[in-house]
Design a protein around this motif. Sequence first.
Motif, PDB file in Angstrom:
ATOM      1  N   TRP A 139       0.860  33.267   9.504  1.00 49.47           N
ATOM      2  CA  TRP A 139       1.550  32.054   9.060  1.00 49.47           C
ATOM      3  C   TRP A 139       1.357  31.827   7.567  1.00 49.47           C
ATOM      4  CZ3 TRP A 139       5.061  30.442  12.173  1.00 49.47           C
ATOM      5  CH2 TRP A 139       4.889  30.521  13.558  1.00 49.47           C
ATOM      6  N   LEU A 140       0.163  32.131   7.057  1.00 49.84           N
ATOM      7  CA  LEU A 140      -0.097  31.971   5.626  1.00 49.84           C
ATOM      8  C   LEU A 140       0.722  32.965   4.806  1.00 49.84           C
ATOM      9  CD1 LEU A 140      -3.968  31.421   5.652  1.00 49.84           C
ATOM     10  CD2 LEU A 140      -2.178  29.705   5.307  1.00 49.84           C
ATOM     11  N   LEU A 141       0.865  34.179   5.337  1.00 48.54           N
ATOM     12  CA  LEU A 141       1.686  35.172   4.640  1.00 48.54           C
ATOM     13  C   LEU A 141       3.154  34.733   4.601  1.00 48.54           C
ATOM     14  CD1 LEU A 141       0.168  38.481   6.086  1.00 48.54           C
ATOM     15  CD2 LEU A 141       0.025  37.691   3.714  1.00 48.54           C
ATOM     16  N   MET A 142       3.636  34.158   5.703  1.00 55.89           N
ATOM     17  CA  MET A 142       5.008  33.660   5.726  1.00 55.89           C
ATOM     18  C   MET A 142       5.188  32.548   4.706  1.00 55.89           C
ATOM     19  SD  MET A 142       7.205  31.721   8.682  1.00 55.89           S
ATOM     20  CE  MET A 142       6.576  30.134   8.148  1.00 55.89           C
ATOM     21  N   LEU A 143       4.202  31.658   4.632  1.00 53.36           N
ATOM     22  CA  LEU A 143       4.260  30.564   3.663  1.00 53.36           C
ATOM     23  C   LEU A 143       4.294  31.110   2.237  1.00 53.36           C
ATOM     24  CD1 LEU A 143       4.147  27.540   2.993  1.00 53.36           C
ATOM     25  CD2 LEU A 143       1.643  27.688   3.096  1.00 53.36           C
ATOM     26  N   GLY A 144       3.479  32.124   1.983  1.00 53.01           N
ATOM     27  CA  GLY A 144       3.456  32.727   0.650  1.00 53.01           C
ATOM     28  C   GLY A 144       4.772  33.390   0.308  1.00 53.01           C
ATOM     29  N   ALA A 145       5.328  34.148   1.263  1.00 53.00           N
ATOM     30  CA  ALA A 145       6.601  34.830   1.026  1.00 53.00           C
ATOM     31  C   ALA A 145       7.714  33.820   0.750  1.00 53.00           C
ATOM     32  CB  ALA A 145       6.960  35.692   2.234  1.00 53.00           C
ATOM     33  N   THR A 146       7.753  32.748   1.540  1.00 53.93           N
ATOM     34  CA  THR A 146       8.787  31.722   1.360  1.00 53.93           C
ATOM     35  C   THR A 146       8.637  31.028   0.011  1.00 53.93           C
ATOM     36  OG1 THR A 146       8.881  31.344   3.750  1.00 53.93           O
ATOM     37  CG2 THR A 146       9.810  29.637   2.331  1.00 53.93           C
ATOM     38  N   THR A 147       7.399  30.690  -0.336  1.00 51.75           N
ATOM     39  CA  THR A 147       7.139  29.980  -1.594  1.00 51.75           C
ATOM     40  C   THR A 147       7.562  30.802  -2.797  1.00 51.75           C
ATOM     41  OG1 THR A 147       5.274  28.790  -0.609  1.00 51.75           O
ATOM     42  CG2 THR A 147       5.367  28.899  -3.020  1.00 51.75           C
ATOM     43  N   PHE A 148       7.145  32.064  -2.835  1.00 52.41           N
ATOM     44  CA  PHE A 148       7.487  32.900  -3.975  1.00 52.41           C
ATOM     45  C   PHE A 148       8.976  33.249  -3.990  1.00 52.41           C
ATOM     46  CE2 PHE A 148       2.855  33.869  -3.970  1.00 52.41           C
ATOM     47  CZ  PHE A 148       2.606  33.512  -5.280  1.00 52.41           C
ATOM     48  N   GLY A 149       9.569  33.429  -2.808  1.00 47.29           N
ATOM     49  CA  GLY A 149      10.997  33.739  -2.754  1.00 47.29           C
ATOM     50  C   GLY A 149      11.850  32.605  -3.277  1.00 47.29           C
ATOM     51  N   VAL A 150      11.567  31.380  -2.842  1.00 52.24           N
ATOM     52  CA  VAL A 150      12.321  30.211  -3.298  1.00 52.24           C
ATOM     53  C   VAL A 150      12.068  29.958  -4.783  1.00 52.24           C
ATOM     54  CG1 VAL A 150      12.571  27.710  -3.029  1.00 52.24           C
ATOM     55  CG2 VAL A 150      12.377  29.164  -1.014  1.00 52.24           C
ATOM     56  N   SER A 151      10.830  30.133  -5.223  1.00 48.38           N
ATOM     57  CA  SER A 151      10.495  29.937  -6.642  1.00 48.38           C
ATOM     58  C   SER A 151      11.261  30.920  -7.522  1.00 48.38           C
ATOM     59  CB  SER A 151       8.992  30.099  -6.869  1.00 48.38           C
ATOM     60  OG  SER A 151       8.260  29.144  -6.123  1.00 48.38           O
ATOM     61  N   GLY A 152      11.318  32.172  -7.091  1.00 46.02           N
ATOM     62  CA  GLY A 152      12.054  33.177  -7.852  1.00 46.02           C
ATOM     63  C   GLY A 152      13.533  32.861  -7.928  1.00 46.02           C
ATOM     64  N   TYR A 153      14.084  32.403  -6.817  1.00 44.48           N
ATOM     65  CA  TYR A 153      15.509  32.053  -6.769  1.00 44.48           C
ATOM     66  C   TYR A 153      15.823  30.942  -7.770  1.00 44.48           C
ATOM     67  CZ  TYR A 153      19.809  29.907  -5.052  1.00 44.48           C
ATOM     68  OH  TYR A 153      21.057  29.359  -4.966  1.00 44.48           O
ATOM     69  N   TYR A 154      15.008  29.901  -7.785  1.00 45.19           N
ATOM     70  CA  TYR A 154      15.264  28.785  -8.681  1.00 45.19           C
ATOM     71  C   TYR A 154      15.065  29.155 -10.140  1.00 45.19           C
ATOM     72  CZ  TYR A 154      16.777  24.696  -6.226  1.00 45.19           C
ATOM     73  OH  TYR A 154      17.570  23.791  -5.575  1.00 45.19           O
ATOM     74  N   ALA A 155      14.097  30.008 -10.402  1.00 48.32           N
ATOM     75  CA  ALA A 155      13.862  30.441 -11.785  1.00 48.32           C
ATOM     76  C   ALA A 155      15.066  31.205 -12.327  1.00 48.32           C
ATOM     77  CB  ALA A 155      12.604  31.310 -11.854  1.00 48.32           C
ATOM     78  N   ILE A 156      15.675  32.036 -11.478  1.00 52.55           N
ATOM     79  CA  ILE A 156      16.856  32.782 -11.906  1.00 52.55           C
ATOM     80  C   ILE A 156      18.021  31.836 -12.188  1.00 52.55           C
ATOM     81  CG2 ILE A 156      18.696  34.298 -11.050  1.00 52.55           C
ATOM     82  CD1 ILE A 156      16.663  36.102  -9.906  1.00 52.55           C
ATOM     83  N   VAL A 157      18.228  30.866 -11.318  1.00 50.00           N
ATOM     84  CA  VAL A 157      19.327  29.905 -11.504  1.00 50.00           C
ATOM     85  C   VAL A 157      19.174  29.174 -12.835  1.00 50.00           C
ATOM     86  CG1 VAL A 157      20.345  27.758 -10.646  1.00 50.00           C
ATOM     87  CG2 VAL A 157      19.779  29.595  -9.051  1.00 50.00           C
ATOM     88  N   ILE A 158      17.955  28.701 -13.128  1.00 49.16           N
ATOM     89  CA  ILE A 158      17.709  27.975 -14.379  1.00 49.16           C
ATOM     90  C   ILE A 158      17.893  28.890 -15.576  1.00 49.16           C
ATOM     91  CG2 ILE A 158      15.981  26.723 -15.725  1.00 49.16           C
ATOM     92  CD1 ILE A 158      14.727  25.844 -13.068  1.00 49.16           C
ATOM     93  N   ALA A 159      17.393  30.128 -15.465  1.00 54.18           N
ATOM     94  CA  ALA A 159      17.501  31.084 -16.568  1.00 54.18           C
ATOM     95  C   ALA A 159      18.964  31.390 -16.899  1.00 54.18           C
ATOM     96  CB  ALA A 159      16.758  32.371 -16.227  1.00 54.18           C
ATOM     97  N   LEU A 160      19.779  31.588 -15.877  1.00 55.81           N
ATOM     98  CA  LEU A 160      21.187  31.912 -16.097  1.00 55.81           C
ATOM     99  C   LEU A 160      21.954  30.744 -16.702  1.00 55.81           C
ATOM    100  CD1 LEU A 160      21.976  33.942 -12.849  1.00 55.81           C
ATOM    101  CD2 LEU A 160      21.810  34.827 -15.184  1.00 55.81           C
ATOM    102  N   ARG A 161      21.486  29.547 -16.463  1.00 55.76           N
ATOM    103  CA  ARG A 161      22.170  28.373 -17.002  1.00 55.76           C
ATOM    104  C   ARG A 161      21.789  28.086 -18.454  1.00 55.76           C
ATOM    105  NH1 ARG A 161      21.770  24.207 -11.800  1.00 55.76           N
ATOM    106  NH2 ARG A 161      23.482  25.141 -10.600  1.00 55.76           N
ATOM    107  N   MET A 162      20.622  28.530 -18.891  1.00 57.68           N
ATOM    108  CA  MET A 162      20.176  28.170 -20.233  1.00 57.68           C
ATOM    109  C   MET A 162      20.273  29.306 -21.249  1.00 57.68           C
ATOM    110  SD  MET A 162      15.989  28.169 -20.318  1.00 57.68           S
ATOM    111  CE  MET A 162      15.856  26.630 -19.450  1.00 57.68           C
TER     112      MET A 162
END
Length: 291
Positions: A210-233
């Motif tokens: 369960w902790l590994l799933m939480l880690g995978a989800t956290t880093f996956g969502v964080s990476g997605y949002y970072a890309i969106v912000i980067a492409l906009r700026m």
Amino acid sequence: MQNIRGIILIIFAMAAFALEDVFVKSMTQGMPASQTLFLLGAGGAVAFAIITFVQRGTLSPLVHRDMRSKAMLWRNASEAISAMFFVTALSLVPLSTVLAVFQAMPLATTAGAALFLGEQVGWRRWSAIGMGFFGVLLIIRPGAEGFQMAALLPIAAVFGIALRDLLTRQLDPTIPSTSVAFFAFLSCIPAGLLMIPVSGAFVVPELSGWLLMLGATTFGVSGYYAIVIALRMAETSIIMPFRYTRLIFSIILGIIVFGEDPDKLTYLGAAIVIGTGIYTFLREQKASAQE
């Protein structure tokens, strides 16, 4: 200054995705790949539902009038199928090998755009695409001693992701990015169930699972949002070559976490794939500027 911030964000995103891959690969060591994909789909869908609710105060933006369009349905299907190949590849193939092959995805997308969408691709880019896939062959080395059929799984994932990206171009631009991501993760839930006959029945996860799933989800969502912000700026032509840093992070993490030891041909093949990918991207930018 905005471009520098964009570069920092894209590098952060690639590091986050590399860490996500480590968590996913670690999950498959304690549970079947089918269950890993199922949990990742559920976790990602819940995460983007929460993000939507926090941002908008309602979940209604997740439901768009274009959700049942052929482009969206096929996009979700290609997302699910490519995820099945990618997660299975991570469970069977070294992390560095999977990600080295995965860097050929932009080349496959360019080839697909030319073949199926009628985009003009000159001989230089076709040559780069051919050379890039030669680099892929150097990485997996079919026919060589010790070759495993599982090494072909990342290639299947590459073509699945390329199809997904081509279909994304056909979507209604008014569909929120969080909605697209939500349904992409949601499609992985039935995909995980379909994999049960192949990879095995679900097991009761331990706390570490369960902790590994939480880690995978956290880093996956964080990476997605970072890309969106980067492409906009920042300017795309400046920041996108830095997405290849994901492979660097993956190789380092593969060595540290899983004790991997990529050979010289893997490094050479990866360098060829990255070099041809950057060249193809720059040629596309030049061609677009001349139109």
